[in-house]
Design an enzyme around this catalytic site. Structure first.
Site: not given
Ligand SMILES: *[C@@H]1O[C@H](CO)[C@@H](O)[C@H](O)[C@H]1NC(C)=O
Ligand SMILES: *[C@@H]1O[C@H](CO)[C@@H](O)[C@H](O)[C@H]1NC(C)=O
Ligand SMILES: *[C@@H]1O[C@H](CO)[C@@H](O)[C@H](O)[C@H]1NC(C)=O
Ligand SMILES: *[C@@H]1O[C@H](CO)[C@@H](O)[C@H](O)[C@H]1NC(C)=O
Ligand SMILES: CC(=O)N[C@H]1CO[C@H](CO)[C@@H](O)[C@@H]1O
Length: 530
Positions: A260, A365
């Site tokens: 991220e 994820e």
């Protein structure tokens, strides 16, 4: 049609319901949710052998086999039947002879939280947990994600080199979390698996002293100039990580360049992060990470970019991959599911049309959280959470994403440990006090894919006149030996009868998709693909 086929079709019009000979059934328990969990302990755990289909029989008989999980309590319940001469439903699914994406597989993450939580069980219960995911009696995951040092699902904030100013990383070393928890768990998983397990690492933050805010948490990027000394040191940190894991006997298959990368752009971001733009990530890969990996003998590592929500997939890929010096080191584009409910998959199509021929797409994820009250995230037996996994995977795989890797393999009863209190749910929740663990509907949602859609299977096109409002959707796959798998979901409270037509097999599969259920149907096909 061969004569023997028609005889079997005639004699086998009645469904035979059996339980698969050697499988141990779910021991259900209901908590405060709308469906059940399956309880496992040191001496008992439900198993799923699945159908052996490595070798195509010389005369495959036209039987189909199905596995059903439902809100009502089925967990991979097994049935088989024969193809019948007529379609009993007006709703027909017809498989075509064209294929799309080749499936890479499914898995979860060996976080500190997951591997430490597993250790709170007795050895035998822990073994049952690991086998549930990775063994032939389990759901046969073939991916494992490894956080590089700490993330929010850790007990503390640490990196592999917390020595201020150690630019040569002389003091780099793995920590107890790796040596006592993650690595032994990964090795145990690999030792029970018959599939090749592909491991990939992802960093959350650099050491604090490399980050502009001198903290692994909160807004910040690497210090110094873009493409400067800190870029070189950070690339070397990846190499040291791969070398250290190799010394421990684990060779990694892949890496994501950053978990991220947008998190590090948020003021006061509450857990480990490091900020990147696609421009800086491209420069880092082109001039530092790519060359460092290659020079250290890790040139075959599958390097993935993005590793963030799908909203950015086109924007990010376009910038990184149009830097040709960066692109030559990149193999894949990794996405997280967190905005999938509001960002339609058309954004993936756009990226897939442009980059799908040269790069794989992988979901890396996903997890359920109660965003109103994070402490309430564990919802034991919640059916919607399973449905959400099942439908998201279906959507992704229909749009070119080749595999789906979940977040924590297991968590404790609070949805942790998580030092940042960013609690979440997991397909397996461990109750250490009772030396038990609970396999949730999410676990079985993953199972319908990971168990039956072997890596290397391809997504098969189909036609259907099921109504968009029926709540029933499907995806079809074929293995290279001609074995078909169809996965159906019904999100309605009413069952729906459907028929399946494979033009190369005489007759139809007539089957009910129960209320709120997942159904896998498998059979041998003679389809020759275009
Ligand atoms: C484990 O679960 C099984 C099945 O529910 C039960 O019969 C057995 O007593 C349990 N074992 C222990 C050690 O609790
Ligand atoms: C679906 O297609 C089949 C086969 O073409 C047809 O028999 C059936 O009437 C159709 N059903 C609906 C609801 O349109
Ligand atoms: C980093 O920030 C956290 C708060 O997010 C604080 O608890 C911690 O002490 C800080 N660490 C350093 C090295 O300053
Ligand atoms: C594929 O299906 C189409 C339409 O049903 C048919 O015309 C074509 O011959 C098939 N191709 C093969 C290789 O079977
Ligand atoms: C994601 C993807 O490539 N989908 C394609 C699958 O194949 C059909 C036809 O064969 C195409 O129409 C889809 O676009």
């Amino acid at each position: 049609m061969k004569l023997w086929m028609c005889c079997i079709v005639i004699t086998l019009t009645v469904l035979v319901q059996v339980s698969s000979a050697d499988d141990k059934p779910c021991v259900p328990r209901r908590f405060d949710q709308d469906s059940v969990v399956c309880v496992c302990n040191s001496t008992y755990c439900d198993t799923i052998e699945g159908i052996e289909s490595k070798q195509r029989p010389s005369n495959p008989i036209p039987y189909w086999y199905s596995y059903t999980s439902s809100k009502a309590g089925d967990r991979l319940s097994y049935k088989f039947g024969g193809f019948t001469t007529t379609a009993s439903s007006q709703i027909l699914f017809t498989v075509a002879n064209t294929t799309n994406t080749t499936i890479m597989g499914f898995g979860g993450a060996f976080t500190d939280a997951a591997t430490m939580t597993m250790k709170t069980l007795s050895d035998d219960a822990r073994t049952n947990l690991i086998k549930s995911y990775y063994s032939p009696q389990g759901i046969e995951y073939n991916f494992g994600r490894i956080p590089m040092a700490s993330c929010d699902f850790s007990n503390r904030i640490y990196s592999y080199d917390d020595h201020d100013g150690d630019m040569t990383l002389e003091k780099f070393s793995l920590v107890d979390e790796d040596l006592k928890y993650k690595i032994p768990t990964i090795k145990d998983a690999m030792s029970v698996s018959r599939r090749k397990v592909s491991l990939f690492g992802s960093p959350w933050s650099s050491p604090y002293w490399m980050k502009t805010n001198n903290n692994m948490t909160g807004k910040g990027t690497l210090k110094g100039e873009v493409d400067g000394d800190y870029y070189k040191t950070w690339a070397n940190y990846f190499v040291k990580f791969l070398q250290a894991y190799k010394e421990q006997g684990l060779e990694l298959w892949g890496l994501t360049a950053q978990n991220e990368p947008t998190d590090g752009g948020y003021t006061d971001f509450s857990f480990q992060c490091l900020g990147w733009t696609p421009q800086t990530q491209a420069i880092f890969i082109a001039n530092s990470l790519g060359p460092a990996l290659e020079a250290a003998g890790f040139g075959d590592i599958k390097l993935m970019i993005l590793d963030d929500n799908r909203a950015l997939i086109q924007y990010w890929s376009d910038i990184v991959l149009k830097n040709l010096e960066a692109a030559k080191y990149v193999s894949g584009i990794a996405v997280h599911w967190y905005l999938d409910l509001i960002i339609p998959p058309s954004i993936i199509d756009e990226a897939y049309n442009e980059f799908g021929d040269d790069y794989f797409f992988l979901n890396t994820e996903a997890c359920e959280q109660d965003l109103v009250n994070l402490k309430n995230s564990v919802k034991l037996g919640n059916w919607y959470n399973g449905e959400h996994y099942f439908t998201d995977i279906m959507q992704d795989l229909k749009h070119g994403i080749a595999g789906w890797v979940d977040w924590n393999l297991a968590l404790d009863m609070n949805g942790g440990p998580n030092w940042a209190n960013n609690f979440a749910d997991s397909p397996i929740i461990v109750n250490a006090d009772a030396d038990e663990f609970y396999k949730q509907p999410m676990f079985y949602a993953m199972a319908h894919y990971s168990k039956f859609v072997e890596p290397g299977s391809k997504v098969v096109s189909y036609e259907s006149n099921v109504s968009k409002t029926s709540g029933v959707d499907a995806i079809f796959f074929v293995r290279d030996n001609g074995y078909f798998t169809a996965n159906f979901v019904n999100i309605n409270e009413d069952p729906l009868d459907i028929s399946i037509k494979d033009p190369t097999v005489y007759g139809y599969v007539n089957i009910e998709i129960p209320a709120r259920s997942f159904v896998t149907v498998t059979w041998w096909s003679n389809t020759e693909f275009e």
